[in-house]
Structures are given as structure tokens and as C-alpha cells.
Enzyme design. Structure first.
Site, PDB file in Angstrom:
ATOM      1  N   ASP A 111      -9.940   6.908   0.000  1.00 42.61           N
ATOM      2  CA  ASP A 111      -9.612   8.320  -0.206  1.00 42.61           C
ATOM      3  C   ASP A 111     -10.152   9.269   0.861  1.00 42.61           C
ATOM      4  O   ASP A 111      -9.891  10.476   0.793  1.00 42.61           O
ATOM      5  CB  ASP A 111     -10.094   8.768  -1.594  1.00 42.61           C
ATOM      6  N   ASP A 173      -0.351   5.612  -3.164  1.00 40.50           N
ATOM      7  CA  ASP A 173      -1.100   6.823  -2.811  1.00 40.50           C
ATOM      8  C   ASP A 173      -1.780   6.697  -1.446  1.00 40.50           C
ATOM      9  O   ASP A 173      -1.995   7.672  -0.730  1.00 40.50           O
ATOM     10  CB  ASP A 173      -2.196   7.125  -3.847  1.00 40.50           C
ATOM     11  N   THR A 233       2.094  -1.028 -12.058  1.00 40.00           N
ATOM     12  CA  THR A 233       2.020   0.438 -12.048  1.00 40.00           C
ATOM     13  C   THR A 233       0.883   0.858 -12.971  1.00 40.00           C
ATOM     14  O   THR A 233       1.059   0.913 -14.185  1.00 40.00           O
ATOM     15  CB  THR A 233       3.374   1.044 -12.477  1.00 40.00           C
ATOM     16  N   ARG A 245       4.060  10.683  -9.850  1.00 41.26           N
ATOM     17  CA  ARG A 245       3.272  11.074  -8.676  1.00 41.26           C
ATOM     18  C   ARG A 245       3.353  10.012  -7.577  1.00 41.26           C
ATOM     19  O   ARG A 245       3.303  10.342  -6.392  1.00 41.26           O
ATOM     20  CB  ARG A 245       1.828  11.412  -9.029  1.00 41.26           C
ATOM     21  N   TRP A 249       4.115  10.798  -3.754  1.00 43.05           N
ATOM     22  CA  TRP A 249       3.313  10.372  -2.580  1.00 43.05           C
ATOM     23  C   TRP A 249       4.216   9.656  -1.572  1.00 43.05           C
ATOM     24  O   TRP A 249       4.070   9.808  -0.362  1.00 43.05           O
ATOM     25  CB  TRP A 249       2.186   9.436  -2.993  1.00 43.05           C
TER      26      TRP A 249
HETATM   27  N1  GLY Z   1      -4.906   8.100  -7.145  1.00 40.68           N
HETATM   28  C1  GLY Z   1      -4.356   9.341  -6.865  1.00 40.68           C
HETATM   29  C2  GLY Z   1      -3.453   9.838  -7.930  1.00 40.68           C
HETATM   30  O1  GLY Z   1      -3.826   9.814  -9.088  1.00 40.68           O
HETATM   31  O2  GLY Z   1      -2.393  10.288  -7.611  1.00 40.68           O
END
Ligand code: GLY
Length: 392
Positions: A111, A173, A233, A245, A249
Site C-alpha cells: 500500500d 487494488d 474475491t 471497488r 481500481w
Molecule cells: N484494499 C483496498 C480496498 O478496500 O479497496
């Protein structure tokens, strides 16, 4: 005569009620709220904390600097400074950015890209201060230590979730962290960083995506051979579902990859993802937390996914050839921004514990951060509004 006058007045009132707010006014209105909320937010923080979300009973929750979202608050302050040019906001942005100084040495998760690019990346972009750039370069080098040449990807998590036997898990992500590698590759003429970023992005195209360009959340690799061990997932409805999300991303990151490399395969990938999203998004542009979750009255929306998508759609509309695609991406982004700027999603100043947007979902299967404000929803919302404004 009197009846005619009343009817005309009535029609005029109706017309003025249904007239859409010009986007320029909407952007100004949101940044006014953002400045008020985020300036007040700073008083809730210590030298070592950053905002995170609200608890289930509505209490403000902060995080330490190592939480993956720590860069979003300083990043949003930089966006508010970019819009307002107020020194008081710049001082808060600098102060909250510097809290993250030691993130540049973190090698234990992926991250670092999120954390540093949003904070120090915007700080460097807006001030040109070389000290910020040095932190970004060290952060990129730390992130690159997680690359495995056999698998051709950067490892996401070091932990293994209960019930799973991951050896080298990579989540979609992670694509977002590549912006740090590519920008520092350019800044320091360090080709190794670009090679890692492109290899990761290419491997991800190969293994993360389904035939319809939706993406799995996680692919687990064998670190010795690079073979794929499994796909799932984690934060979505089911292994085969399209967690919203994650799709956001994917759209954002392949658009960014095209911006920073000029390689057409990334533009092509982003276009396919965008078209899949246009087919699946609800009428108001705000996705449910997972595209495959059964839609009932209680099904949660995810404002964060909408904000990320809006920002990406706007950027993609600048690169994609063909007027029709451009128009449909921009129209969707505008719809998403208008819905997010409505009473349903945008906080009244002085409410929402100083966050800007309501109604995001962090990790529903873990019952964590469900229907709450999240700093990354705020960050990408402000970014999208600035991108929209800069299109004009
Ligand atoms: N791991 C980043 C998110 O929850 O999108």
C-alpha cells in the site's frame, strides 16, 4: 388575465426548479463543503493519527500512519488547496503529509503506493519541493522489493486469511500502486521501476480478468514457478462476482498506465473495462457494493467505487478515440458526480464527523466499514471534480 399571470409564474417557477445546476457551481459548492469539513477534521487528529471512518454507532474512527488509507486525507487537503489556493489549507496539507515520512521504508505490504502517491505525490506536484520527491523515490524502491520475477507480480498481502492457503496473493487494488513506480521511474530515469510496473500490469491482464473484462479480486501465485494457484474475491459477494471497488481500481489503473507509458494495450484494456461498467451501472451511476449482489431494498451502494470510476472515466474520455465513447464516459462521470453531490451522499457541513461523502462500503463480508464515510471516497470525488473542471 390574473389566471394567465399566475399560470405563467407557475411555469417559470417549475422551469427554474428543474434546471440543472451548472457543473461549475456544483464543483464550487462541493469544495466549499470540503474545505469546511476537512479543516475541522484536523482538530480531531494527533501528530500520529489520520481519519479513517465512523464506527457502527457513528463515532469518529482514526487510524495510525500504517493503515492503507493514511495518504488520502493529506491528499484531499492538497486537492482543496489546489482549488482554493488558501495558505491555511496548504499548511494543513503539509503537516498531514509529513506524518507519513516513515512510510517510505515500509516493505511489508503493497500500500506504499496509495499512501505516498496521494500525499507526497500531490505535495511534489503542487510545490515542486525536491524533498518530497526523495521520499517518493525511496518509497518506490521499498515497494519494488515485493516484486517476484518468476510470477511477474508484486505481492499484496503478507498475511494469510483464515481458511485460505495463499502463497503469493495479489489483489487488483495493487495496480493502483504502480503510479508511484512509473512516476519515479521517469523522475530518476530508473528503468527497473518501469519494468516492474509494466510486468505486473501485463501479468494482471493475463490472470485477473474474465472474458467480460470484469476482474477477480485476488489471484494467488506460486512464487517458485509463477503458476496460478487460485482466484477469488475476498471483499465481494462471491469468488465469481464483480466487487464494485475492484472494477473501479481496474478502470482507474489501466487508464493511468496508458497516461504514464503511452502503451496502447493499456488503453484498450481500460476501454473494455469502461464499456463493461457502462452496461452494468445503475441509472444514478452509483454501483451497489458488488455488481452481482442481489438487489433488495437494503443492498448497500458504494460511493467510493463511484468516485474512483468518475475520476477514471473523465481521464479516459481524454485519451479514447471516437466521439461516442468520449461522450458516454463523460456523461456517466457527470451523472456520478451529480448524484454524489446530492443531499443523499454529500454531507451537510458540521455533520458526518467531518467527512465529505456518506454511504461507502469497505469490506462487507468482514462486516467492516459498511455504509459509512471513507477517506478514499472523498479523495477520488475531489480529484474527479478537479479533473472535470480542468476539462473545460
Ligand atoms: N484494499 C483496498 C480496498 O478496500 O479497496
Amino acid at each position: 388575465m390574473r389566471i394567465l399571470l399566475i399560470s405563467i409564474l407557475g411555469l417559470l417557477t417549475l422551469a427554474s426548479c428543474t434546471k440543472q445546476e451548472p457543473m461549475e457551481a456544483l464543483i464550487d459548492r462541493v469544495f466549499t463543503v470540503a474545505e469546511q469539513q476537512y479543516t475541522a477534521m484536523d482538530t480531531r487528529l494527533t501528530e500520529k493519527t489520520l481519519p479513517r471512518t465512523l464506527s457502527a454507532d457513528g463515532e469518529f474512527v482514526s487510524s495510525n500512519i500504517y493503515w492503507w488509507c493514511s495518504g488520502f486525507y493529506p491528499g484531499s487537503l492538497w486537492y482543496i488547496y489546489e482549488y482554493t489556493r488558501k495558505d491555511a489549507v496548504k499548511i494543513l496539507a503539509e503537516k498531514n503529509t509529513l506524518k507519513l515520512d516513515s512510510i517510505q521504508y515500509v516493505t511489508k505490504d503493497h500500500d506504499v503506493g496509495f499512501q505516498l502517491n496521494c500525499s507526497y505525490g500531490n505535495a511534489f506536484r503542487l510545490t515542486g519541493n525536491e524533498a518530497y520527491k526523495q521520499v517518493l523515490y525511496q518509497g518506490a524502491k521499498s515497494l519494488s522489493t515485493r516484486f517476484n520475477p518468476a510470477a511477474g507480480v508484486i505481492r499484496s498481502w503478507d498475511f494469510v486469511r483464515k481458511g485460505c492457503d495463499w502463497k503469493f496473493p495479489v489483489i487488483i487494488d495493487n495496480m493502483m500502486n504502480l503510479e508511484l513506480l512509473l512516476s519515479m521511474s521517469k523522475a530518476y530515469a530508473d528503468d527497473s521501476l518501469q519494468n516492474i510496473a509494466c510486468t505486473h500490469a501485463n501479468t494482471t491482464i493475463q490472470h485477473h480478468f474474465r472474458d467480460d473484462y470484469s476482474t477477480y479480486h485476488l489471484v494467488d501465485y506460486d512464487p517458485e514457478t509463477g503458476a496460478v494457484r487460485g482466484k477469488q474475491t475476498v471483499q465481494g459477494f462471491s469468488d465469481d462476482s464483480s466487487w464494485s471497488r475492484g472494477q473501479a481500481w481496474a478502470l482507474y489503473s489501466y487508464t493511468m498506465m496508458f497516461r504514464l507509458t503511452g502503451y496502447q494495450n493499456y488503453l484498450l484494456q481500460a476501454g473494455h473495462i469502461a464499456d463493461m461498467l457502462l452496461r452494468r451501472l445503475p441509472a444514478d451511476g452509483i454501483p451497489y457494493w458488488d455488481f452481482d449482489a442481489p438487489v433488495e431494498e437494503q443492498t448497500y451502494r458504494d460511493a467510493s467505487a463511484a468516485a474512483i470510476m468518475a475520476s477514471a472515466f473523465i481521464e479516459l474520455s481524454r485519451y479514447i478515440p471516437g466521439a461516442e465513447a468520449k461522450e458516454s464516459y463523460l456523461a456517466m462521470a457527470e451523472k456520478q458526480l451529480r448524484t454524489l453531490a446530492s443531499k443523499e451522499y454529500l454531507a451537510e457541513p458540521g455533520t458526518n464527523e467531518c467527512f465529505i461523502l456518506k454511504h461507502s462500503v469497505g469490506a462487507l463480508p468482514d462486516k467492516s466499514e459498511v455504509d459509512v464515510p471513507l477517506t478514499y471516497a472523498d479523495y477520488y470525488f475531489l480529484e474527479a471534480l478537479l479533473r472535470y473542471k480542468n476539462l473545460q
